[in-house]
Design a protein around this motif. Sequence first.
Motif, PDB file in Angstrom:
ATOM      1  N   GLN A 308     -16.391  -1.550  38.952  1.00  0.00           N
ATOM      2  CA  GLN A 308     -15.772  -0.480  39.734  1.00  0.00           C
ATOM      3  C   GLN A 308     -14.559   0.029  38.955  1.00  0.00           C
ATOM      4  N   LYS A 309     -14.552   1.313  38.686  1.00  0.00           N
ATOM      5  CA  LYS A 309     -13.429   1.862  37.923  1.00  0.00           C
ATOM      6  C   LYS A 309     -12.732   2.964  38.699  1.00  0.00           C
ATOM      7  N   ASN A 310     -11.493   3.201  38.371  1.00  0.00           N
ATOM      8  CA  ASN A 310     -10.790   4.327  38.982  1.00  0.00           C
ATOM      9  C   ASN A 310     -10.067   5.103  37.888  1.00  0.00           C
ATOM     10  N   THR A 311      -9.688   6.294  38.221  1.00  0.00           N
ATOM     11  CA  THR A 311      -9.052   7.141  37.212  1.00  0.00           C
ATOM     12  C   THR A 311      -7.540   7.198  37.404  1.00  0.00           C
ATOM     13  N   ASN A 312      -7.026   6.253  38.210  1.00  0.00           N
ATOM     14  CA  ASN A 312      -5.596   6.291  38.557  1.00  0.00           C
ATOM     15  C   ASN A 312      -4.669   6.218  37.338  1.00  0.00           C
ATOM     16  N   SER A 313      -5.036   5.381  36.392  1.00  0.00           N
ATOM     17  CA  SER A 313      -4.092   5.112  35.308  1.00  0.00           C
ATOM     18  C   SER A 313      -4.004   6.257  34.310  1.00  0.00           C
ATOM     19  N   PHE A 314      -5.171   6.710  33.820  1.00  0.00           N
ATOM     20  CA  PHE A 314      -5.139   7.694  32.728  1.00  0.00           C
ATOM     21  C   PHE A 314      -5.736   9.053  33.123  1.00  0.00           C
ATOM     22  N   LEU A 334     -11.066  -3.155  22.276  1.00  0.00           N
ATOM     23  CA  LEU A 334     -11.321  -1.713  22.236  1.00  0.00           C
ATOM     24  C   LEU A 334     -11.171  -1.194  23.659  1.00  0.00           C
ATOM     25  N   ARG A 335     -10.271  -0.268  23.865  1.00  0.00           N
ATOM     26  CA  ARG A 335     -10.151   0.358  25.190  1.00  0.00           C
ATOM     27  C   ARG A 335     -10.758   1.739  25.090  1.00  0.00           C
ATOM     28  N   ARG A 336     -11.835   1.894  25.829  1.00  0.00           N
ATOM     29  CA  ARG A 336     -12.580   3.155  25.748  1.00  0.00           C
ATOM     30  C   ARG A 336     -12.159   4.081  26.896  1.00  0.00           C
ATOM     31  N   THR A 383      -6.555  -2.434  19.991  1.00  0.00           N
ATOM     32  CA  THR A 383      -5.301  -3.197  20.176  1.00  0.00           C
ATOM     33  C   THR A 383      -5.538  -4.673  19.867  1.00  0.00           C
ATOM     34  N   ASP A 384      -4.464  -5.416  19.840  1.00  0.00           N
ATOM     35  CA  ASP A 384      -4.567  -6.875  19.668  1.00  0.00           C
ATOM     36  C   ASP A 384      -5.324  -7.471  20.845  1.00  0.00           C
ATOM     37  N   TYR A 385      -5.974  -8.625  20.577  1.00  0.00           N
ATOM     38  CA  TYR A 385      -6.696  -9.326  21.637  1.00  0.00           C
ATOM     39  C   TYR A 385      -5.928 -10.597  22.020  1.00  0.00           C
ATOM     40  N   HIS A 386      -5.692 -10.776  23.293  1.00  0.00           N
ATOM     41  CA  HIS A 386      -5.017 -11.991  23.784  1.00  0.00           C
ATOM     42  C   HIS A 386      -5.987 -12.704  24.719  1.00  0.00           C
ATOM     43  N   PRO A 387      -6.697 -13.726  24.203  1.00  0.00           N
ATOM     44  CA  PRO A 387      -7.785 -14.321  24.977  1.00  0.00           C
ATOM     45  C   PRO A 387      -7.344 -14.845  26.335  1.00  0.00           C
ATOM     46  N   LEU A 388      -8.219 -14.663  27.306  1.00  0.00           N
ATOM     47  CA  LEU A 388      -8.052 -15.161  28.670  1.00  0.00           C
ATOM     48  C   LEU A 388      -6.800 -14.637  29.365  1.00  0.00           C
ATOM     49  N   SER A 389      -6.338 -13.476  28.950  1.00  0.00           N
ATOM     50  CA  SER A 389      -5.180 -12.940  29.668  1.00  0.00           C
ATOM     51  C   SER A 389      -5.642 -12.263  30.952  1.00  0.00           C
ATOM     52  N   LYS A 390      -4.707 -12.139  31.868  1.00  0.00           N
ATOM     53  CA  LYS A 390      -4.984 -11.477  33.146  1.00  0.00           C
ATOM     54  C   LYS A 390      -3.951 -10.381  33.335  1.00  0.00           C
ATOM     55  N   ALA A 393      -1.698  -7.711  38.207  1.00  0.00           N
ATOM     56  CA  ALA A 393      -2.399  -7.532  39.483  1.00  0.00           C
ATOM     57  C   ALA A 393      -3.352  -8.697  39.724  1.00  0.00           C
ATOM     58  N   GLU A 394      -4.108  -9.093  38.675  1.00  0.00           N
ATOM     59  CA  GLU A 394      -5.048 -10.219  38.828  1.00  0.00           C
ATOM     60  C   GLU A 394      -4.306 -11.525  39.055  1.00  0.00           C
ATOM     61  N   GLN A 395      -3.179 -11.665  38.383  1.00  0.00           N
ATOM     62  CA  GLN A 395      -2.438 -12.930  38.458  1.00  0.00           C
ATOM     63  C   GLN A 395      -1.693 -13.089  39.785  1.00  0.00           C
ATOM     64  N   THR A 444      -1.492  -3.259  36.714  1.00  0.00           N
ATOM     65  CA  THR A 444      -2.738  -3.424  35.939  1.00  0.00           C
ATOM     66  C   THR A 444      -2.511  -3.171  34.455  1.00  0.00           C
ATOM     67  N   LYS A 445      -1.332  -2.704  34.095  1.00  0.00           N
ATOM     68  CA  LYS A 445      -1.092  -2.384  32.688  1.00  0.00           C
ATOM     69  C   LYS A 445      -0.050  -3.289  32.040  1.00  0.00           C
ATOM     70  N   VAL A 446       0.213  -4.410  32.694  1.00  0.00           N
ATOM     71  CA  VAL A 446       1.009  -5.482  32.072  1.00  0.00           C
ATOM     72  C   VAL A 446       0.140  -6.722  32.134  1.00  0.00           C
ATOM     73  N   LEU A 456       3.437  -5.671  27.682  1.00  0.00           N
ATOM     74  CA  LEU A 456       3.175  -4.311  28.156  1.00  0.00           C
ATOM     75  C   LEU A 456       1.941  -3.783  27.435  1.00  0.00           C
ATOM     76  N   ASN A 457       0.962  -3.335  28.227  1.00  0.00           N
ATOM     77  CA  ASN A 457      -0.336  -2.942  27.651  1.00  0.00           C
ATOM     78  C   ASN A 457      -0.495  -1.426  27.729  1.00  0.00           C
ATOM     79  N   CYS A 458      -1.430  -0.902  26.967  1.00  0.00           N
ATOM     80  CA  CYS A 458      -1.858   0.516  27.057  1.00  0.00           C
ATOM     81  C   CYS A 458      -0.764   1.515  26.718  1.00  0.00           C
TER      82      CYS A 458
HETATM   83  N1  LIG Z   1      -5.316  -6.761  24.895  1.00  0.00           N
HETATM   84  C1  LIG Z   1      -6.020  -7.489  25.735  1.00  0.00           C
HETATM   85  N2  LIG Z   1      -6.404  -8.739  25.409  1.00  0.00           N
HETATM   86  C2  LIG Z   1      -7.138  -9.465  26.248  1.00  0.00           C
HETATM   87  N3  LIG Z   1      -7.521  -9.067  27.462  1.00  0.00           N
HETATM   88  C3  LIG Z   1      -7.162  -7.826  27.860  1.00  0.00           C
HETATM   89  C4  LIG Z   1      -6.405  -6.983  27.018  1.00  0.00           C
HETATM   90  N4  LIG Z   1      -6.213  -5.824  27.683  1.00  0.00           N
HETATM   91  C5  LIG Z   1      -6.807  -5.942  28.876  1.00  0.00           C
HETATM   92  N5  LIG Z   1      -7.381  -7.148  28.987  1.00  0.00           N
HETATM   93  C6  LIG Z   1      -8.106  -7.663  30.134  1.00  0.00           C
HETATM   94  O1  LIG Z   1      -9.146  -6.760  30.461  1.00  0.00           O
HETATM   95  C7  LIG Z   1      -9.309  -6.716  31.859  1.00  0.00           C
HETATM   96  C8  LIG Z   1      -9.317  -5.270  32.292  1.00  0.00           C
HETATM   97  O2  LIG Z   1      -8.096  -4.637  31.944  1.00  0.00           O
HETATM   98  P1  LIG Z   1      -7.654  -3.237  32.539  1.00  0.00           P
HETATM   99  O3  LIG Z   1      -6.382  -2.856  31.889  1.00  0.00           O
HETATM  100  O4  LIG Z   1      -8.770  -2.275  32.464  1.00  0.00           O
HETATM  101  O5  LIG Z   1      -7.353  -3.626  34.019  1.00  0.00           O
HETATM  102  P2  LIG Z   1      -8.007  -3.056  35.324  1.00  0.00           P
HETATM  103  O6  LIG Z   1      -7.505  -3.887  36.449  1.00  0.00           O
HETATM  104  O7  LIG Z   1      -9.464  -2.946  35.130  1.00  0.00           O
HETATM  105  O8  LIG Z   1      -7.283  -1.621  35.356  1.00  0.00           O
HETATM  106  P3  LIG Z   1      -7.884  -0.194  35.700  1.00  0.00           P
HETATM  107  O9  LIG Z   1      -8.262  -0.274  37.145  1.00  0.00           O
HETATM  108  O10 LIG Z   1      -6.769   0.732  35.407  1.00  0.00           O
HETATM  109  O11 LIG Z   1      -9.039  -0.013  34.769  1.00  0.00           O
HETATM  110  C9  LIG Z   1      -8.172  -7.513  32.473  1.00  0.00           C
HETATM  111  O12 LIG Z   1      -8.658  -8.773  32.911  1.00  0.00           O
HETATM  112  C10 LIG Z   1      -7.204  -7.700  31.341  1.00  0.00           C
HETATM  113  O13 LIG Z   1      -6.546  -8.952  31.441  1.00  0.00           O
END
Ligand SMILES: Nc1ncnc2c1ncn2[C@@H]1O[C@H](COP(=O)(O)OP(=O)(O)OP(=O)(O)O)[C@@H](O)[C@H]1O
Length: 684
Positions: A308-314, A334-336, A383-390, A393-395, A444-446, A456-458
């Motif tokens: 489920q996606k929304n267009t709120n952020s971008f 990769l953020r598409r 962007t850089d990848y940070h494994p298992l990050s949340k 909002a998820e956290q 959702t962007k941290v 800080l993401n995105c």
């Molecule tokens: N650089 C990153 N490295 C690792 N995981 C990431 C990275 N960026 C995002 N994620 C993970 O990808 C998942 C989706 O991120 P996203 O920013 O799309 O959040 P979202 O809640 O889906 O927001 P939106 O509703 O705006 O799409 C999250 O679980 C996030 O932790």
Amino acid sequence: MATTYTQGSSEGRSWASSPRPKGRADHARNIPCRNIQIYGYCKHEKDGCMYNHDAMKTAAAPSHAENLKKRFNVESPSFTPSLPDGNGSSKTNTISPKAASAAPFTPKTAKAGMYSSHSINTMASHDPLQSDPDLILASGLAPPAAVTRSNSAEWSNSEIPEFVPQGYQQAHQHQLSEGSSSLQDPFASYDGTGGYSESDAAAAAAAAAASINPYAQDATNSAAAAAFFQQPSAFSQPLQYHLYAPVGPHRENLLAYQRSAHDFFIAENLRQEFQRKAEASLQVLPNSNLPANIEYFHSLVPLDTSNQKNTNSFGYNSWVYKATSGKDGNVYVLRRIENFRVTNDKDIGSVKAWKRIANASMVTILDCFTTRAFGDSSLVFVTDYHPLSKTIAEQHFSSFYNPRQRAPQLLVPEQSLWGYLVQLTSALKVIHGNGLAARLISPTKVIVTNKNRIRLNCCGILDVVQPAQASTLAAQQLEDIRQIGRLMLALATNNPNAVSNAKTLEVIGRTYSERFRSIMAALMDASPVNPVSKDINTFMSNIADQVFNVFDTALHYEDAITSELYRELESSRLVRLMVKLGFINERPEFSDIGQSTGQWSETGERYYLKLFRDYVFHQVNAEGRPVVDLGHVLTSLNKLDAGSDEKIVLTSRDEQNVFVVTYKEIKRSVETAFQELSKTPRRL
Ligand SMILES: Nc1ncnc2c1ncn2[C@@H]1O[C@H](COP(=O)(O)OP(=O)(O)OP(=O)(O)O)[C@@H](O)[C@H]1O
């Protein structure tokens, strides 16, 4: 120089004329011990043997002096080198020609044999070390519970139990008994443990209706949005973790010089965390519907936890994938941005400024390009990848977004909130210092990449997809500060939709300190005339005391991690040593190197190494049972690595040859043999 004792020597004492020891290490002696103690076993400084003090209290063991008389060592009065050289004189540093042809080692008693017809379990129950659950796990030698070994030399296939990863069955049974649909649910989120998180049940139920087929058309569920989403956990393979995981109960009251097996390895929780992150980084989707290649990236794995996606952020749908770079083999995100067309090349050029920024509280932007690989015109940010990050909002707000979650979210401690604030402020300081504005700081962007560690993401995406902003840079930067205020307010009230007003600040004042409340008020009220928050530098100087607190915590954490690293330093050093020994020992080829007869690894100084391997790994105790003692292995290998002058007795498997050598001599032999091996020309 090594000292050689051989049966039949006219002057030297032979095993034939003295009582034979039981096995190669007769340990039941009553000796006060000052050496390393591991689980009641001590290594004696003189003869290098392991003693169990508990057992000695009960056993009617011969005295130490008595035993020393029966054993050969450097103090033995009758020492005479035994092998004649070419002139008929004796030589102390040669090896018996019998040594190479020594009979293979056979344990003295059938019960004792590692490969006896007895069940391995039976053997374990005899030996106090074997039956110690900690040490069995620590040594990695614990046999499977129901496995028995027959007289045959090989394991039969039917005897080998099926591998079941630890905790796998229980986790699945638990889910089945709870009636959770997550086992069948292809959309349950990947939580890095190989399991499925229950919190995603609602999303999963909704998602179950949607086909995983990316080309399915479902207008009600945004087919285009679901198109390239595929549940990664469906393909996760649980790793087989190391077998030295600490399983309680733990031994207490160890003295300062005593060590438990786990002291030699990285802390268990840290190891598991790293392992889970490594597993997540290496995860692949074998039968993926995603494009095989996007520019120079391959092996795409979606990171979104829902389709489920929304267009709120971008203003556009966005998707997140983990992908491997074909250029350097590293993993990136990769953020598409779906269905985005670049109308002005200048917009995409703004990413250059963001690529120059490197801050530990930001997810670094590395590249940006457009692609049609997804079947549309997409913009992709690397962007850089940070494994298992949340995400935050998820956290922190999972219970808010997912009402089915039973446990309400706890309030975030004030110290953590200060930590978050300092990190976000540090990111903004660098961003604003470079003449840019973050423009998007939302839950959702941290992302939370570690405990209390956020990024800080995105950043920079809005500059490309929404460049035509009427507001000035200064106004955008002030808005950044206010956005931090709104995020902190949401965290402090445990409500992502919290509205900034006097009542909310009053609630915060009741839960947190007055200082925190006033800083919140200043953040929300950021303006050119506010003396606390008129710009990010002014704001930072107003929270300087908290910056130092967070800095101090970070230094403590660094110290803790450094000390963990030291433990692994030892492990890798010893592994390298064991690898060298492994290269040398039992080498079947090179029979014509060195001596003309016998095999290379069995002759000359290399023969010590074969016996040393037996000394380290294949000792048997007074009853003929294998000594499974991690402490002995680590102590011996450490002494070898250090090249200690301590002497040890090495005995051939047929007990016809005994050498008294120092660790220093063995170390030299290892180095010489290894050099010889490396220089040997390739053999066809
Ligand atoms: N650089 C990153 N490295 C690792 N995981 C990431 C990275 N960026 C995002 N994620 C993970 O990808 C998942 C989706 O991120 P996203 O920013 O799309 O959040 P979202 O809640 O889906 O927001 P939106 O509703 O705006 O799409 C999250 O679980 C996030 O932790």
